[in-house]
Design an enzyme around this catalytic site. Structure first.
Site, PDB file in Angstrom:
ATOM      1  N   CYS A   1     -10.694   4.080   0.146  1.00  0.00           N
ATOM      2  CA  CYS A   1     -10.373   5.273  -0.645  1.00  0.00           C
ATOM      3  C   CYS A   1     -10.989   5.191  -2.037  1.00  0.00           C
ATOM      4  O   CYS A   1     -11.381   6.210  -2.620  1.00  0.00           O
ATOM      5  CB  CYS A   1      -8.864   5.452  -0.771  1.00  0.00           C
ATOM      6  SG  CYS A   1      -7.992   5.717   0.788  1.00  0.00           S
TER       7      CYS A   1
ATOM      8  N   CYS B   1      -5.576   1.409  -0.736  1.00  0.00           N
ATOM      9  CA  CYS B   1      -6.646   1.621   0.250  1.00  0.00           C
ATOM     10  C   CYS B   1      -8.010   1.388  -0.389  1.00  0.00           C
ATOM     11  O   CYS B   1      -8.452   2.181  -1.226  1.00  0.00           O
ATOM     12  CB  CYS B   1      -6.535   3.035   0.817  1.00  0.00           C
ATOM     13  SG  CYS B   1      -7.944   3.551   1.813  1.00  0.00           S
TER      14      CYS B   1
END
Length: 321
Positions: A82, A79
């Site tokens: 993230c 991700c």
């Protein structure tokens, strides 16, 4: 991905008056119990950020939330947002100096937690205060907005639950005191290798489990256990029959899982991963979970740093969401 509403307006709905009162009483009881034992000791700044899994969630999040708000960062290696949000939250956890604890949850390894929180996409950030779960925001967000949300969280925790955070010792290094090894790992690992050489796969599995019982994160033992369990599963099977069953019955999840094991043992790593990702994509419920869990187990065999694992994790996320 745009962030959801960053306000704390949902707190009243999620923590109804009765539930909040009960949670506050539990928090007060937990603090009183800690006081009877000399109070909660100060922690190092590095202890304000912890990795949490399903096994330790109750201890590390629910129980700790009786003394300090716990912010949960649901993330994954693949991700990209993230990778921006995670370091920011870690920095803020240290800056807020014990007014909240940051718990990081890898969704790939903790799918059950992700489902329990109803997460549809990551990064997703929640808080737990005195056992009460509060959604904070989803997606990347400007630092100013995140600070505002954290300020509101700290205020709610203090005013409604009396949680003032935990003490931090800025001079502490965060390193654990020097101690003797938890177990005779060299001997146990040697026993595991000897068992493998002798064809005693059950003995090797047990030896690796003995190491992990004392040190759950031991990398060599985790890798060895994953490999030994894989070899145990394919021992004695008829490869031709397994592959025929998988080809004749594409909807048979057990057949696809068995064939994926053979693929991996035979060195066809991408075939094994692709087979299970496809199985996850076209199944649901227990069947989907069985295929997902086996795929995560095969990731352990290859190693998290392998680019084929990285690619397969991304494909798995796409299949799940």
């Amino acid at each position: 991905m745009q962030p959801r509403n960053m306000s704390m307006s949902g707190v009243v709905d999620l923590a109804a008056v009765k539930a909040a009162g009960e949670a506050k009483a539990k928090a007060e009881a937990a603090r009183a119990e800690a006081a009877r034992h000399g109070g909660t000791p100060a922690v190092a700044p590095s202890a304000l950020v912890i990795d949490v899994d399903e096994a330790g969630f109750e201890r590390d999040v629910l129980q700790r939330s009786a003394e300090v708000p716990v912010v949960i960062d649901f993330w994954a290696e693949w991700c990209e947002p993230c990778k921006q949000l995670g370091p920011l939250l870690e920095r803020l956890a240290v800056e807020y100096n014990g007014r909240f604890l940051l718990a990081k949850v890898d969704v790939d390894a903790n799918q059950m937690l992700m489902q329990q929180f109803g997460i549809q996409g990551i990064p997703a950030v929640f808080a737990v205060v005195a056992g009460q779960a509060l959604p904070l925001f989803q997606g990347a967000a400007p630092e100013a907005q995140i600070r505002q949300t954290l300020d509101q969280l700290v205020q709610v925790a203090e005013e409604r639950f009396g949680l003032t955070g935990i003490q931090v010792d800025p001079d502490a290094s965060g390193a654990e005191p020097a101690a003797a090894p938890a177990g005779p790992y060299d001997a146990l690992l040697e026993a595991a290798m000897s068992a493998l050489d002798a064809g005693d796969l059950a003995g090797a599995v047990q030896a690796y489990k003995n190491v992990l019982a004392d040190d759950p994160g031991h990398p060599e033992a985790k890798l060895g256990l994953a490999q030994a369990e894989l070899l145990s599963r394919v021992q004695g099977v008829d490869p031709q029959q397994v592959r025929k069953d998988a080809a004749d019955n594409p909807a048979d999840v057990a057949a696809q899982i068995a064939a994926a094991d053979l693929d991996l043992v035979g060195g066809h790593v991408q075939d094994a991963f692709g087979r299970l990702v496809d199985t996850v994509r076209r199944t649901a419920g227990e069947d989907r979970d069985a295929a997902r869990v086996r795929l995560l187990e095969l990731f352990e065999v290859i190693g998290a740093d392998d680019p084929r694992v990285t690619a397969a994790r991304q494909a798995l996320a796409s299949a799940l969401f």
